[in-house]
Write a protein that holds these residues in place. Structure first.
Motif, PDB file in Angstrom:
ATOM      1  N   HIS A  42       1.927   4.520 -17.535  1.00  0.00           N
ATOM      2  CA  HIS A  42       2.131   3.552 -16.457  1.00  0.00           C
ATOM      3  C   HIS A  42       2.325   4.336 -15.155  1.00  0.00           C
ATOM      4  O   HIS A  42       2.318   5.567 -15.157  1.00  0.00           O
ATOM      5  CB  HIS A  42       3.326   2.629 -16.747  1.00  0.00           C
ATOM      6  CG  HIS A  42       4.659   3.323 -16.687  1.00  0.00           C
ATOM      7  ND1 HIS A  42       5.118   4.158 -17.696  1.00  0.00           N
ATOM      8  CD2 HIS A  42       5.643   3.305 -15.749  1.00  0.00           C
ATOM      9  CE1 HIS A  42       6.302   4.624 -17.383  1.00  0.00           C
ATOM     10  NE2 HIS A  42       6.651   4.131 -16.203  1.00  0.00           N
ATOM     11  N   TYR A  43       2.502   3.611 -14.063  1.00  0.00           N
ATOM     12  CA  TYR A  43       2.605   4.274 -12.755  1.00  0.00           C
ATOM     13  C   TYR A  43       3.918   3.907 -12.073  1.00  0.00           C
ATOM     14  O   TYR A  43       4.469   2.811 -12.258  1.00  0.00           O
ATOM     15  CB  TYR A  43       1.423   3.898 -11.862  1.00  0.00           C
ATOM     16  CG  TYR A  43       0.157   4.602 -12.283  1.00  0.00           C
ATOM     17  CD1 TYR A  43      -0.238   5.794 -11.684  1.00  0.00           C
ATOM     18  CD2 TYR A  43      -0.629   4.100 -13.321  1.00  0.00           C
ATOM     19  CE1 TYR A  43      -1.380   6.459 -12.092  1.00  0.00           C
ATOM     20  CE2 TYR A  43      -1.768   4.757 -13.737  1.00  0.00           C
ATOM     21  CZ  TYR A  43      -2.142   5.940 -13.118  1.00  0.00           C
ATOM     22  OH  TYR A  43      -3.279   6.604 -13.536  1.00  0.00           O
ATOM     23  N   VAL A  44       4.395   4.868 -11.273  1.00  0.00           N
ATOM     24  CA  VAL A  44       5.603   4.656 -10.467  1.00  0.00           C
ATOM     25  C   VAL A  44       5.220   4.846  -8.992  1.00  0.00           C
ATOM     26  O   VAL A  44       4.341   5.653  -8.672  1.00  0.00           O
ATOM     27  CB  VAL A  44       6.733   5.626 -10.863  1.00  0.00           C
ATOM     28  CG1 VAL A  44       7.167   5.386 -12.299  1.00  0.00           C
ATOM     29  CG2 VAL A  44       6.307   7.076 -10.667  1.00  0.00           C
ATOM     30  N   PRO A  45       5.841   4.099  -8.094  1.00  0.00           N
ATOM     31  CA  PRO A  45       5.468   4.161  -6.673  1.00  0.00           C
ATOM     32  C   PRO A  45       6.324   5.142  -5.879  1.00  0.00           C
ATOM     33  O   PRO A  45       7.482   5.407  -6.207  1.00  0.00           O
ATOM     34  CB  PRO A  45       5.737   2.721  -6.206  1.00  0.00           C
ATOM     35  CG  PRO A  45       6.925   2.306  -7.020  1.00  0.00           C
ATOM     36  CD  PRO A  45       6.798   3.001  -8.361  1.00  0.00           C
ATOM     37  N   GLY A  46       5.737   5.649  -4.798  1.00  0.00           N
ATOM     38  CA  GLY A  46       6.473   6.524  -3.894  1.00  0.00           C
ATOM     39  C   GLY A  46       5.902   6.465  -2.498  1.00  0.00           C
ATOM     40  O   GLY A  46       4.746   6.080  -2.291  1.00  0.00           O
ATOM     41  N   ASP A  47       6.703   6.834  -1.527  1.00  0.00           N
ATOM     42  CA  ASP A  47       6.269   6.902  -0.131  1.00  0.00           C
ATOM     43  C   ASP A  47       6.615   8.272   0.441  1.00  0.00           C
ATOM     44  O   ASP A  47       7.529   8.952  -0.037  1.00  0.00           O
ATOM     45  CB  ASP A  47       6.943   5.814   0.709  1.00  0.00           C
ATOM     46  CG  ASP A  47       6.100   4.555   0.822  1.00  0.00           C
ATOM     47  OD1 ASP A  47       4.957   4.569   0.334  1.00  0.00           O
ATOM     48  OD2 ASP A  47       6.572   3.556   1.392  1.00  0.00           O
ATOM     49  N   VAL A  48       5.894   8.634   1.486  1.00  0.00           N
ATOM     50  CA  VAL A  48       6.129   9.895   2.199  1.00  0.00           C
ATOM     51  C   VAL A  48       6.796   9.551   3.522  1.00  0.00           C
ATOM     52  O   VAL A  48       6.279   8.734   4.293  1.00  0.00           O
ATOM     53  CB  VAL A  48       4.809  10.649   2.439  1.00  0.00           C
ATOM     54  CG1 VAL A  48       5.064  11.946   3.205  1.00  0.00           C
ATOM     55  CG2 VAL A  48       4.107  10.932   1.111  1.00  0.00           C
TER      56      VAL A  48
ATOM     57  N   ARG B  61       0.851  -1.192   0.000  1.00  0.00           N
ATOM     58  CA  ARG B  61       0.000   0.000   0.000  1.00  0.00           C
ATOM     59  C   ARG B  61       0.887   1.242   0.000  1.00  0.00           C
ATOM     60  O   ARG B  61       1.041   1.927   1.014  1.00  0.00           O
ATOM     61  CB  ARG B  61      -0.925   0.004   1.213  1.00  0.00           C
ATOM     62  CG  ARG B  61      -2.109   0.963   1.025  1.00  0.00           C
ATOM     63  CD  ARG B  61      -3.056   0.976   2.188  1.00  0.00           C
ATOM     64  NE  ARG B  61      -4.266   1.684   1.851  1.00  0.00           N
ATOM     65  CZ  ARG B  61      -5.189   2.070   2.723  1.00  0.00           C
ATOM     66  NH1 ARG B  61      -5.030   1.795   4.010  1.00  0.00           N
ATOM     67  NH2 ARG B  61      -6.264   2.712   2.329  1.00  0.00           N
ATOM     68  N   PRO B  62       1.498   1.530  -1.149  1.00  0.00           N
ATOM     69  CA  PRO B  62       2.370   2.699  -1.217  1.00  0.00           C
ATOM     70  C   PRO B  62       1.572   3.973  -0.967  1.00  0.00           C
ATOM     71  O   PRO B  62       0.395   4.056  -1.324  1.00  0.00           O
ATOM     72  CB  PRO B  62       2.924   2.651  -2.647  1.00  0.00           C
ATOM     73  CG  PRO B  62       1.896   1.882  -3.416  1.00  0.00           C
ATOM     74  CD  PRO B  62       1.353   0.870  -2.460  1.00  0.00           C
ATOM     75  N   ASP B  63       2.210   4.935  -0.358  1.00  0.00           N
ATOM     76  CA  ASP B  63       1.515   6.194  -0.108  1.00  0.00           C
ATOM     77  C   ASP B  63       1.046   6.825  -1.408  1.00  0.00           C
ATOM     78  O   ASP B  63      -0.058   7.375  -1.481  1.00  0.00           O
ATOM     79  CB  ASP B  63       2.439   7.173   0.635  1.00  0.00           C
ATOM     80  CG  ASP B  63       2.787   6.696   2.030  1.00  0.00           C
ATOM     81  OD1 ASP B  63       1.943   6.028   2.649  1.00  0.00           O
ATOM     82  OD2 ASP B  63       3.903   6.985   2.498  1.00  0.00           O
ATOM     83  N   LEU B  64       1.878   6.738  -2.450  1.00  0.00           N
ATOM     84  CA  LEU B  64       1.569   7.417  -3.714  1.00  0.00           C
ATOM     85  C   LEU B  64       1.864   6.519  -4.911  1.00  0.00           C
ATOM     86  O   LEU B  64       2.834   5.761  -4.912  1.00  0.00           O
ATOM     87  CB  LEU B  64       2.398   8.702  -3.847  1.00  0.00           C
ATOM     88  CG  LEU B  64       2.220   9.753  -2.744  1.00  0.00           C
ATOM     89  CD1 LEU B  64       3.272  10.847  -2.894  1.00  0.00           C
ATOM     90  CD2 LEU B  64       0.823  10.347  -2.772  1.00  0.00           C
ATOM     91  N   LEU B  65       1.001   6.611  -5.901  1.00  0.00           N
ATOM     92  CA  LEU B  65       1.263   6.083  -7.236  1.00  0.00           C
ATOM     93  C   LEU B  65       1.093   7.256  -8.187  1.00  0.00           C
ATOM     94  O   LEU B  65       0.073   7.952  -8.141  1.00  0.00           O
ATOM     95  CB  LEU B  65       0.278   4.968  -7.607  1.00  0.00           C
ATOM     96  CG  LEU B  65       0.340   3.682  -6.780  1.00  0.00           C
ATOM     97  CD1 LEU B  65      -0.821   2.762  -7.147  1.00  0.00           C
ATOM     98  CD2 LEU B  65       1.666   2.977  -7.017  1.00  0.00           C
ATOM     99  N   GLU B  66       2.074   7.501  -9.041  1.00  0.00           N
ATOM    100  CA  GLU B  66       1.993   8.652  -9.946  1.00  0.00           C
ATOM    101  C   GLU B  66       2.158   8.203 -11.394  1.00  0.00           C
ATOM    102  O   GLU B  66       2.993   7.335 -11.705  1.00  0.00           O
ATOM    103  CB  GLU B  66       3.059   9.689  -9.593  1.00  0.00           C
ATOM    104  CG  GLU B  66       2.785  10.353  -8.242  1.00  0.00           C
ATOM    105  CD  GLU B  66       3.666  11.545  -7.969  1.00  0.00           C
ATOM    106  OE1 GLU B  66       3.280  12.360  -7.135  1.00  0.00           O
ATOM    107  OE2 GLU B  66       4.748  11.659  -8.582  1.00  0.00           O
ATOM    108  N   ARG B  67       1.360   8.812 -12.273  1.00  0.00           N
ATOM    109  CA  ARG B  67       1.361   8.462 -13.680  1.00  0.00           C
ATOM    110  C   ARG B  67       2.643   8.945 -14.350  1.00  0.00           C
ATOM    111  O   ARG B  67       3.148  10.026 -14.063  1.00  0.00           O
ATOM    112  CB  ARG B  67       0.158   9.093 -14.372  1.00  0.00           C
ATOM    113  CG  ARG B  67      -0.110   8.576 -15.777  1.00  0.00           C
ATOM    114  CD  ARG B  67      -1.299   9.282 -16.375  1.00  0.00           C
ATOM    115  NE  ARG B  67      -1.019  10.711 -16.562  1.00  0.00           N
ATOM    116  CZ  ARG B  67      -1.945  11.651 -16.673  1.00  0.00           C
ATOM    117  NH1 ARG B  67      -3.226  11.315 -16.599  1.00  0.00           N
ATOM    118  NH2 ARG B  67      -1.602  12.912 -16.845  1.00  0.00           N
ATOM    119  N   ALA B  68       3.169   8.099 -15.233  1.00  0.00           N
ATOM    120  CA  ALA B  68       4.370   8.444 -16.002  1.00  0.00           C
ATOM    121  C   ALA B  68       4.155   8.060 -17.457  1.00  0.00           C
ATOM    122  O   ALA B  68       3.293   7.232 -17.783  1.00  0.00           O
ATOM    123  CB  ALA B  68       5.592   7.720 -15.431  1.00  0.00           C
ATOM    124  N   ASP B  69       4.915   8.674 -18.338  1.00  0.00           N
ATOM    125  CA  ASP B  69       4.810   8.359 -19.763  1.00  0.00           C
ATOM    126  C   ASP B  69       5.336   6.957 -20.030  1.00  0.00           C
ATOM    127  O   ASP B  69       6.271   6.489 -19.381  1.00  0.00           O
ATOM    128  CB  ASP B  69       5.611   9.368 -20.591  1.00  0.00           C
ATOM    129  CG  ASP B  69       5.015  10.770 -20.531  1.00  0.00           C
ATOM    130  OD1 ASP B  69       3.797  10.878 -20.267  1.00  0.00           O
ATOM    131  OD2 ASP B  69       5.775  11.743 -20.721  1.00  0.00           O
TER     132      ASP B  69
END
Length: 477
Positions: free
Chosen positions: A122-128, A105-113
């Motif tokens: 597609h999406y890349v994951p990130g955490d805070v 359950r990543p804090d963030l998923l952000e769209r990428a080309d």
């Protein structure tokens, strides 16, 4: 920020953090009733609240839709996440990724080309993370989410990111950690499934472990060898196979016999000295150390910081006295709390230390890092700040070089207690009590008693530094 772990035997991202801190936690989490865990204390609640508030602030600023988990229905939440991905949302907050027994359950998923199974993107994951420095366990958790994203979108994200406490983003290539991540996951799953045994092991992580009441009493009662500073988990396991499982066993061990049995003996004499110090309650193999000598006056400084932000000082204490740990002539304490308070604290400290070349003794890297941060926040000229930092003398390595002390982790609290002939803190006692007091101060309707408690702690720390300096002076060349 770590996400709540569902009450299942699934492998989740937080297990990677647990694996780095103490692999035995994973076994306890997956085999014991979690109701047996130690309830979070004030410090844990404050730290969790701090992290939660920061995460929510970042989420509000980004404005991404949030995925909610209703009645522990993680499968439904995973489907909702996939729907948002297929819609091409710019970002997703608290998305849920499932792949067999693995759940992230990543804090963030952000769209990428770049095309994937969810669309021409597609999406890349990130955490805070509330901390201001990236840590490897945070990267591993994001990398874990990347593996599950690959299963969902049929494309492995090339990058992941962490949003840190100062608002900056730290990007990294997920491929660079994939091998270590997969190796860690293989062991985590083996432990969770009971295919690999673990054992309790005393370390600095015990003080904040929710399972400490299940492990610590037994470790202390049997004088487990892991209480000896410098003994690694791997070495502890090897020595156990040769009948060395306690502090007493280690103190009596023979290098020749171990060597003949094929056990490693490098560093054994150092471990034996440390074991004897614990058993005898006194320093063993005292050696001379080199420290600055000849100055007419010496100074001491102790700076306490937010555990999540080593640069955020909330307590600054200092003192000056005669050479070689002579009597203190003056002491001072200032409290932080905000930029103006921190700048004022630094200026008071700098005035007390003066502009000469007299040594400034401290203990551990925390004070040096905090002093640098305070000086930069106060906009001190680099040359002036550099001259002050050049006077710093860290007593921490000198202590370890001087003797094997009857301490377990060589924390300041333990070493100071030894130098002043006070009882040592109990094993696993957390070392963030002052931060808890400071956090309570900011919300208290009656702050004066808490201020005095912090000020008294600062003065006591200076007295302890002076006692430690005196102990070492007696062993100086």
């Amino acid at each position: 920020m770590a996400n709540p772990v569902p009450e299942t035997t699934r492998v989740v991202a937080s297990h990677l953090y647990d694996f780095a801190a103490c692999e035995h936690r994973i076994a306890l989490d997956t085999r014991l009733d979690r109701a047996r865990r130690t309830p979070p204390d004030d410090a844990m609640r404050l730290l969790a609240e701090h992290g939660r508030r920061f995460e929510e602030k970042i989420a509000r600023e980004l404005g991404y839709p949030e995925v909610r988990v209703e009645e522990d229905d993680w499968e439904r939440a995973a489907r909702d996440t996939l729907d948002l991905m297929r819609r091409g949302e710019r970002g997703i907050y608290q998305g849920v990724l499932l792949d067999g027994r693995r759940l992230a359950r990543p804090d963030l998923l952000e769209r990428a080309d770049g095309e994937s199974a969810v669309g021409s993107w597609h999406y890349v994951p990130g955490d805070v993370k509330s901390a201001v420095e990236a840590r490897s366990d945070g990267a591993l958790q994001v990398g874990f989410a990347g593996l599950l994203l690959e299963a969902v979108q049929r494309r492995h994200p090339a990058h992941g990111f962490l949003i840190l406490g100062d608002g900056s983003r730290w990007w990294f290539e997920t491929g660079s950690i994939r091998r270590s991540l997969e190796d860690s996951l293989e062991r985590v799953e083996a432990i969770a499934e009971g295919r690999e045994d673990t054992f309790p092991f005393f370390s600095r992580h015990c003080g904040r472990c929710r399972w400490r009441d299940a492990c610590l009493p037994g470790l202390v009662a049997r004088r487990d060898a892991s209480l000896v500073w410098g003994l690694t988990r791997t070495r502890r396991s090897v020595y156990a196979r040769h009948g060395i499982g306690t502090v007493d066993d280690l103190a009596r061990s023979e290098a020749t016999a171990l060597r003949r049995a094929g056990a490693p003996t490098d560093g054994l004499e150092s471990l034996k000295r440390q074991a004897r110090a614990l058993l005898d309650g006194k320093a063993v193999a005292v050696r001379a150390v080199d420290l600055p000598e000849g100055a007419p006056r010496e100074h001491y400084v102790r700076i306490e910081t937010d555990p999540l932000d080593p640069g955020d000082a909330f307590l600054v204490a200092w003192g000056s006295g005669g050479p070689r740990g002579g009597p203190l002539a003056e002491t001072g304490v200032a409290l932080g709390g905000g930029p103006a308070e921190r700048v004022a604290a630094f200026r008071s400290l700098a005035a007390a230390l003066g502009g000469g070349r007299e040594p400034v003794f401290h203990f551990g890297r925390q004070t040096a890092r905090a002093l640098d941060s305070l000086g930069r926040e106060a906009r001190i000229e680099p040359a002036v700040l550099g001259a002050l930092e050049g006077r710093l003398v860290d007593l921490s390595p000198a202590v370890r070089n001087a003797a094997a002390l009857p301490v377990r982790l060589y924390r300041f609290e333990e070493v100071a207690a030894f130098a002043e002939a006070r009882p040592l803190p109990e094993p696993g006692e957390p070392d963030d009590a002052l931060f808890v007091t400071f956090a309570l101060l900011r919300e208290s309707a009656d702050p004066d008693p808490l201020r005095e408690r912090l000020s008294a702690a600062g003065r006591d720390a200076v007295v302890s530094l002076r006692a430690l300096r005196r102990f070492l002076a007696e062993r100086a060349r």
